[in-house]
Motif scaffolding. Structure first.
Motif, PDB file in Angstrom:
ATOM      1  N   ASN A  67       0.923  -1.192  -0.012  1.00 35.61           N
ATOM      2  CA  ASN A  67       0.092  -0.025  -0.078  1.00 35.61           C
ATOM      3  C   ASN A  67       1.032   1.152   0.126  1.00 35.61           C
ATOM      4  OD1 ASN A  67      -2.305   1.846   0.426  1.00 35.61           O
ATOM      5  ND2 ASN A  67      -3.235   0.636   1.726  1.00 35.61           N
ATOM      6  N   ASP A  68       0.445   2.406   0.157  1.00 39.55           N
ATOM      7  CA  ASP A  68       1.117   3.652   0.113  1.00 39.55           C
ATOM      8  C   ASP A  68       2.057   3.471   1.408  1.00 39.55           C
ATOM      9  OD1 ASP A  68       2.115   6.311   0.319  1.00 39.55           O
ATOM     10  OD2 ASP A  68      -0.011   7.138  -0.440  1.00 39.55           O
ATOM     11  N   HIS A  69       3.433   3.801   0.938  1.00 45.22           N
ATOM     12  CA  HIS A  69       4.462   3.617   1.959  1.00 45.22           C
ATOM     13  C   HIS A  69       4.585   4.964   2.799  1.00 45.22           C
ATOM     14  CE1 HIS A  69       6.529   4.753  -1.601  1.00 45.22           C
ATOM     15  NE2 HIS A  69       7.050   5.796  -1.019  1.00 45.22           N
ATOM     16  N   ARG A  70       3.912   6.159   2.335  1.00 47.66           N
ATOM     17  CA  ARG A  70       4.424   7.385   2.975  1.00 47.66           C
ATOM     18  C   ARG A  70       3.697   7.686   4.302  1.00 47.66           C
ATOM     19  NH1 ARG A  70       2.753  11.041  -2.160  1.00 47.66           N
ATOM     20  NH2 ARG A  70       0.903   9.444  -1.804  1.00 47.66           N
ATOM     21  N   ASP A  71       4.120   8.709   4.970  1.00 45.99           N
ATOM     22  CA  ASP A  71       3.437   9.185   6.196  1.00 45.99           C
ATOM     23  C   ASP A  71       2.677  10.560   5.850  1.00 45.99           C
ATOM     24  OD1 ASP A  71       4.322   7.482   8.365  1.00 45.99           O
ATOM     25  OD2 ASP A  71       6.415   8.137   8.379  1.00 45.99           O
ATOM     26  N   VAL A  72       1.617  10.743   6.751  1.00 42.54           N
ATOM     27  CA  VAL A  72       0.967  11.786   6.520  1.00 42.54           C
ATOM     28  C   VAL A  72       0.372  12.487   7.822  1.00 42.54           C
ATOM     29  CG1 VAL A  72      -0.442  10.620   4.474  1.00 42.54           C
ATOM     30  CG2 VAL A  72      -1.253  10.472   6.724  1.00 42.54           C
ATOM     31  N   ILE A  73       0.260  13.951   7.519  1.00 39.87           N
ATOM     32  CA  ILE A  73      -0.610  14.785   8.616  1.00 39.87           C
ATOM     33  C   ILE A  73      -1.952  14.849   8.478  1.00 39.87           C
ATOM     34  CG2 ILE A  73      -0.677  16.944   9.684  1.00 39.87           C
ATOM     35  CD1 ILE A  73       1.876  15.782  10.259  1.00 39.87           C
ATOM     36  N   ILE A  74      -2.757  14.533   9.668  1.00 35.86           N
ATOM     37  CA  ILE A  74      -4.167  14.936   9.719  1.00 35.86           C
ATOM     38  C   ILE A  74      -4.550  16.028  10.551  1.00 35.86           C
ATOM     39  CG2 ILE A  74      -6.453  13.907  10.741  1.00 35.86           C
ATOM     40  CD1 ILE A  74      -5.427  11.361   9.998  1.00 35.86           C
ATOM     41  N   SER A  75      -4.894  17.289   9.810  1.00 35.79           N
ATOM     42  CA  SER A  75      -4.857  18.429  10.582  1.00 35.79           C
ATOM     43  C   SER A  75      -5.892  19.317   9.839  1.00 35.79           C
ATOM     44  CB  SER A  75      -3.581  19.037  10.475  1.00 35.79           C
ATOM     45  OG  SER A  75      -3.809  20.525  10.930  1.00 35.79           O
ATOM     46  N   ASN A  76      -6.550  20.102  10.661  1.00 35.04           N
ATOM     47  CA  ASN A  76      -7.278  21.225  10.246  1.00 35.04           C
ATOM     48  C   ASN A  76      -6.792  22.516   9.847  1.00 35.04           C
ATOM     49  OD1 ASN A  76      -9.853  19.597  10.221  1.00 35.04           O
ATOM     50  ND2 ASN A  76      -9.892  19.968  12.269  1.00 35.04           N
ATOM     51  N   LYS A  77      -5.441  22.569  10.142  1.00 37.44           N
ATOM     52  CA  LYS A  77      -4.663  23.751  10.279  1.00 37.44           C
ATOM     53  C   LYS A  77      -3.427  23.605   9.183  1.00 37.44           C
ATOM     54  CE  LYS A  77      -5.602  24.986  15.128  1.00 37.44           C
ATOM     55  NZ  LYS A  77      -5.018  25.098  16.533  1.00 37.44           N
ATOM     56  N   ILE A  78      -2.955  22.578   9.124  1.00 37.05           N
ATOM     57  CA  ILE A  78      -1.794  22.492   8.456  1.00 37.05           C
ATOM     58  C   ILE A  78      -1.969  21.831   6.870  1.00 37.05           C
ATOM     59  CG2 ILE A  78       0.677  21.568   8.282  1.00 37.05           C
ATOM     60  CD1 ILE A  78       0.421  21.084  11.402  1.00 37.05           C
ATOM     61  N   LYS A  79      -1.725  22.624   5.952  1.00 38.71           N
ATOM     62  CA  LYS A  79      -1.875  22.354   4.807  1.00 38.71           C
ATOM     63  C   LYS A  79      -0.840  21.968   3.623  1.00 38.71           C
ATOM     64  CE  LYS A  79      -6.183  22.636   5.583  1.00 38.71           C
ATOM     65  NZ  LYS A  79      -7.222  21.717   5.744  1.00 38.71           N
ATOM     66  N   ASN A  80       0.223  22.351   4.226  1.00 39.38           N
ATOM     67  CA  ASN A  80       1.761  22.557   3.182  1.00 39.38           C
ATOM     68  C   ASN A  80       2.716  22.406   4.346  1.00 39.38           C
ATOM     69  OD1 ASN A  80       2.561  25.111   3.674  1.00 39.38           O
ATOM     70  ND2 ASN A  80       0.607  25.525   2.334  1.00 39.38           N
ATOM     71  N   ILE A  81       4.064  21.963   3.626  1.00 41.73           N
ATOM     72  CA  ILE A  81       5.145  21.870   4.424  1.00 41.73           C
ATOM     73  C   ILE A  81       5.619  23.181   4.991  1.00 41.73           C
ATOM     74  CG2 ILE A  81       6.681  22.115   2.557  1.00 41.73           C
ATOM     75  CD1 ILE A  81       7.016  19.701   5.065  1.00 41.73           C
ATOM     76  N   GLU A  82       5.354  24.218   4.284  1.00 44.16           N
ATOM     77  CA  GLU A  82       5.636  25.725   4.889  1.00 44.16           C
ATOM     78  C   GLU A  82       4.862  26.003   6.215  1.00 44.16           C
ATOM     79  OE1 GLU A  82       8.505  27.119   3.692  1.00 44.16           O
ATOM     80  OE2 GLU A  82       8.805  25.457   2.369  1.00 44.16           O
ATOM     81  N   SER A 141      -4.405  16.101   5.176  1.00 45.72           N
ATOM     82  CA  SER A 141      -4.113  17.689   4.793  1.00 45.72           C
ATOM     83  C   SER A 141      -2.671  17.675   4.011  1.00 45.72           C
ATOM     84  CB  SER A 141      -4.111  18.477   6.266  1.00 45.72           C
ATOM     85  OG  SER A 141      -3.088  18.276   7.083  1.00 45.72           O
ATOM     86  N   LEU A 142      -1.881  16.832   4.636  1.00 46.27           N
ATOM     87  CA  LEU A 142      -0.372  16.988   4.111  1.00 46.27           C
ATOM     88  C   LEU A 142       0.430  15.319   3.960  1.00 46.27           C
ATOM     89  CD1 LEU A 142       2.223  18.358   3.351  1.00 46.27           C
ATOM     90  CD2 LEU A 142       2.655  18.671   5.764  1.00 46.27           C
ATOM     91  N   THR A 143       0.805  15.147   2.765  1.00 43.02           N
ATOM     92  CA  THR A 143       1.533  14.011   2.447  1.00 43.02           C
ATOM     93  C   THR A 143       3.161  14.211   2.443  1.00 43.02           C
ATOM     94  OG1 THR A 143      -0.419  12.986   1.472  1.00 43.02           O
ATOM     95  CG2 THR A 143       1.580  11.816   0.974  1.00 43.02           C
ATOM     96  N   PHE A 144       3.955  13.517   3.231  1.00 46.84           N
ATOM     97  CA  PHE A 144       5.113  13.773   3.191  1.00 46.84           C
ATOM     98  C   PHE A 144       5.870  12.825   1.850  1.00 46.84           C
ATOM     99  CE2 PHE A 144       4.341  14.569   7.632  1.00 46.84           C
ATOM    100  CZ  PHE A 144       5.111  15.834   7.380  1.00 46.84           C
ATOM    101  N   GLU A 145       6.791  13.598   1.045  1.00 44.41           N
ATOM    102  CA  GLU A 145       7.727  12.832   0.268  1.00 44.41           C
ATOM    103  C   GLU A 145       8.756  12.213   0.951  1.00 44.41           C
ATOM    104  OE1 GLU A 145       6.416  12.106  -2.652  1.00 44.41           O
ATOM    105  OE2 GLU A 145       4.726  13.356  -2.218  1.00 44.41           O
ATOM    106  N   ILE A 146       9.485  10.976   0.417  1.00 47.03           N
ATOM    107  CA  ILE A 146      10.219  10.287   1.353  1.00 47.03           C
ATOM    108  C   ILE A 146      11.553  11.058   1.438  1.00 47.03           C
ATOM    109  CG2 ILE A 146       9.355   8.043   0.425  1.00 47.03           C
ATOM    110  CD1 ILE A 146      11.877   8.009  -1.537  1.00 47.03           C
ATOM    111  N   ASN A 147      11.982  12.257   0.886  1.00 48.34           N
ATOM    112  CA  ASN A 147      13.035  13.112   1.046  1.00 48.34           C
ATOM    113  C   ASN A 147      12.747  14.017   2.085  1.00 48.34           C
ATOM    114  OD1 ASN A 147      11.194  14.741  -0.415  1.00 48.34           O
ATOM    115  ND2 ASN A 147      12.745  16.130  -1.224  1.00 48.34           N
ATOM    116  N   GLN A 148      11.498  13.962   2.695  1.00 51.64           N
ATOM    117  CA  GLN A 148      11.129  14.838   3.809  1.00 51.64           C
ATOM    118  C   GLN A 148      10.828  13.888   4.969  1.00 51.64           C
ATOM    119  OE1 GLN A 148       7.464  16.201   1.968  1.00 51.64           O
ATOM    120  NE2 GLN A 148       8.250  18.079   1.338  1.00 51.64           N
ATOM    121  N   ILE A 149      10.137  12.854   4.957  1.00 53.62           N
ATOM    122  CA  ILE A 149      10.138  11.796   6.124  1.00 53.62           C
ATOM    123  C   ILE A 149      10.112  10.568   5.217  1.00 53.62           C
ATOM    124  CG2 ILE A 149       8.380  10.791   7.694  1.00 53.62           C
ATOM    125  CD1 ILE A 149       9.190  13.459   8.734  1.00 53.62           C
ATOM    126  N   LEU A 150      11.248   9.826   5.767  1.00 54.79           N
ATOM    127  CA  LEU A 150      11.463   8.318   5.248  1.00 54.79           C
ATOM    128  C   LEU A 150      10.732   7.370   6.108  1.00 54.79           C
ATOM    129  CD1 LEU A 150      13.030   6.979   2.827  1.00 54.79           C
ATOM    130  CD2 LEU A 150      14.753   6.619   4.898  1.00 54.79           C
TER     131      LEU A 150
END
Length: 238
Positions: free
Chosen positions: A35-50, A117-126
């Motif tokens: 399945n999808d190997h990545r990590d994600v953020i669930i949030s009502n506030k955080i929409k992007n890495i910045e 709300s945010l899905t990390f790429e592997i260069n951000q969160i392995l």
């Protein structure tokens, strides 16, 4: 989850939660397509890495994720939370968190992708080694079940799992070890990307190795050995 059928035992596990030291009476008979190997953020506030980098209070029970988030920004604070996914989502409000970090695979399996709300790429969160892979375990001497499981085995996931698992075995990793590992296969070449944090969490050691996918275990072993060399006295093997 253990599935019992008469005198036949089959155990279904998330690979990342399996013990690295195997029971000599059992064998993994199949690996289900990853399945999808990545990590994600669930949030009502955080929409992007910045927005995350500006500073946020994130819930997690993973030492790996905590240290990786700190690598993104020292302004991020990580609050320890536990429980199933539904319980953790409720704790966003209960503990006044800005969000929680979880595995995408678990979120998707519960049809909760709309909450991401945010899905990390592997260069951000392995991700953790084995994340997103389901392993089906059976008795080593049960030929009937072994033959059946071979029919549902996903070859690519199988080789990736072997590389990631071997790397963990070499470094002596367990569920508390802050280590990430992901194997990817393209054009019959397997690339294993790994990241190990020091015991104090103030340093991380990164290494990547590629080779023929059929040499998955050897690649995992070499990556594990290299991580131990890079970390030296900064990481104590379990």
């Amino acid at each position: 989850e253990a599935l019992l059928a008469g005198d036949v035992d089959i155990a279904v596990h998330s690979l990342k939660d399996m013990e690295t030291i195997e029971n000599d009476k059992l064998i993994v008979g199949a690996y289900i397509k990853r399945n999808d190997h990545r990590d994600v953020i669930i949030s009502n506030k955080i929409k992007n890495i910045e927005e995350l980098k500006k500073g946020a209070k994130i819930g997690s029970s993973s030492r790996r994720r905590e240290l990786q988030l700190k690598n993104i920004s020292k302004k991020i604070s990580v609050i320890n939370i536990r429980g199933n996914i539904d319980t953790r989502i409720k704790k966003i409000e209960e503990k006044k968190l800005d969000g929680i970090i979880l595995a995408a695979a678990g979120i998707k399996s519960l049809n909760l992708s709309s909450k991401v709300s945010l899905t990390f790429e592997i260069n951000q969160i392995l991700p953790a080694a084995g994340q997103g892979i389901i392993a089906v375990q059976c008795k080593k001497d049960d030929l009937v079940i072994k033959n059946f499981l071979q029919k549902i085995d996903d070859q690519e996931s199988n080789f990736c799992a072997k590389a990631e698992k071997k790397m963990l075995q070499v470094i002596g990793g367990d569920c508390e070890t802050a280590v990430g590992g992901l194997a990817l296969i393209k054009d019959k070449k397997l690339t294993l990307i790994a990241q190990l944090f020091s015991d104090k969490g103030d340093q991380n050691f990164d290494y990547k190795l590629s080779g023929n996918f059929k040499d998955a275990s050897t690649i995992g072993e070499e990556v594990g050995k290299k991580l131990l060399i890079l970390a030296g006295k900064n990481f104590k093997k379990k």
